[in-house]
Scaffold this active site. Sequence first.
Site, PDB file in Angstrom:
ATOM      1  N   THR A 145      -2.163  12.648   3.604  1.00 40.33           N
ATOM      2  CA  THR A 145      -1.647  11.663   2.659  1.00 40.33           C
ATOM      3  C   THR A 145      -2.366  11.841   1.332  1.00 40.33           C
ATOM      4  O   THR A 145      -3.323  12.612   1.222  1.00 40.33           O
ATOM      5  CB  THR A 145      -1.880  10.223   3.157  1.00 40.33           C
ATOM      6  N   SER A 164       2.966   8.363   2.270  1.00 41.70           N
ATOM      7  CA  SER A 164       2.056   7.313   2.707  1.00 41.70           C
ATOM      8  C   SER A 164       2.379   6.837   4.122  1.00 41.70           C
ATOM      9  O   SER A 164       3.551   6.769   4.515  1.00 41.70           O
ATOM     10  CB  SER A 164       2.144   6.100   1.766  1.00 41.70           C
ATOM     11  N   ILE A 165       1.347   6.499   4.865  1.00 43.85           N
ATOM     12  CA  ILE A 165       1.553   5.892   6.176  1.00 43.85           C
ATOM     13  C   ILE A 165       2.358   4.602   6.015  1.00 43.85           C
ATOM     14  O   ILE A 165       3.251   4.312   6.813  1.00 43.85           O
ATOM     15  CB  ILE A 165       0.203   5.618   6.857  1.00 43.85           C
ATOM     16  N   GLY A 189       0.772  -1.238   0.000  1.00 43.44           N
ATOM     17  CA  GLY A 189       0.000   0.000   0.000  1.00 43.44           C
ATOM     18  C   GLY A 189       0.797   1.279   0.000  1.00 43.44           C
ATOM     19  O   GLY A 189       0.238   2.350   0.285  1.00 43.44           O
ATOM     20  N   ILE A 213      -4.240  12.405   8.866  1.00 40.73           N
ATOM     21  CA  ILE A 213      -2.866  12.660   8.425  1.00 40.73           C
ATOM     22  C   ILE A 213      -2.909  13.059   6.955  1.00 40.73           C
ATOM     23  O   ILE A 213      -3.667  12.489   6.168  1.00 40.73           O
ATOM     24  CB  ILE A 213      -1.990  11.404   8.605  1.00 40.73           C
ATOM     25  N   LYS A 248     -14.146   0.587   6.247  1.00 45.36           N
ATOM     26  CA  LYS A 248     -13.219   0.499   7.384  1.00 45.36           C
ATOM     27  C   LYS A 248     -13.872  -0.226   8.562  1.00 45.36           C
ATOM     28  O   LYS A 248     -13.193  -0.935   9.315  1.00 45.36           O
ATOM     29  CB  LYS A 248     -12.760   1.893   7.805  1.00 45.36           C
ATOM     30  N   TYR A 264     -16.526  11.041   4.255  1.00 45.58           N
ATOM     31  CA  TYR A 264     -15.888   9.725   4.317  1.00 45.58           C
ATOM     32  C   TYR A 264     -16.798   8.636   3.755  1.00 45.58           C
ATOM     33  O   TYR A 264     -16.341   7.673   3.141  1.00 45.58           O
ATOM     34  CB  TYR A 264     -15.465   9.411   5.754  1.00 45.58           C
ATOM     35  N   VAL A 317      -4.909  -6.391  -5.530  1.00 46.30           N
ATOM     36  CA  VAL A 317      -5.609  -7.174  -4.507  1.00 46.30           C
ATOM     37  C   VAL A 317      -7.051  -7.492  -4.877  1.00 46.30           C
ATOM     38  O   VAL A 317      -7.712  -8.280  -4.194  1.00 46.30           O
ATOM     39  CB  VAL A 317      -5.579  -6.470  -3.128  1.00 46.30           C
TER      40      VAL A 317
END
Length: 258
Positions: free
Chosen positions: A195, A21-22, A15, A193, A164, A157, A67
Amino acid sequence: MAENLLKGKRGIIMGVANEHSIAWAVAEKCREQGAEIAFSYLGDAQEKRLRHLTTEWTHTTLHQCNVSQDASLDEFFANISRQCDSIDFVVHSIAHTDKDCLRNPFTETSREQFLYTLDVSAFSLVAVAKRSIPLLKNGGSILSMSYLGSEKVLPGYNVMGVAKAALECSTRYLADDLGKKNIRVNCISAGPIRTLSASAIGGIKDIIASSAEKSPLRRAVTAEDVAKSSVFLLSDMASGITGEVIHVDCGFGILAAT
């Protein structure tokens, strides 16, 4: 943080979109703590960025993986198996939806968009976990990334919050399934964050500013905060932790819940 928490361990990180990116922050911290890492990428652009980022890394490999396609997942894990006989951890930091799903009212989400979002963002964890089992021969850790929108309604979201929530629930069921194999499965719910993915959420700048102003630590969470917690959860120091959704958000979740 103690040194070499992951010394001698090998893992997969899925990912990484770019250096913000995290997943990339997690990769850097894992490498710093002694781990050898294999990356997945989707498409030529991601491969190019990853190769540039890992130019000076040793014992690192990159493999294509979509994926949402079983054949691609099978090929990815076959490539990993050809390079090493076992791994110790997997980091799943993959999520995607149509931008319109984040701009339009939730009721406008189409069946196709809903199924696609849950497939890529939630079911992929199940698919990855299943294929990781033969490589996690000595047990290990699987870690995924979530967000507060799974628990609370956050503007913009929408369907990703539903995905999620499914990801977090899948974490618990996978933990129960794989515990007998000494494989731990956890999820980090990070605060806001900046991103590439977060940029698609309307008002993300204001959300981050609000987090910094109102959280108990009086600052917004950083990718490094998430990376440090990830290293702990991937290491043997967290040997008794599984099936958990760990909030790493500087206390923003506390305030959002009030």
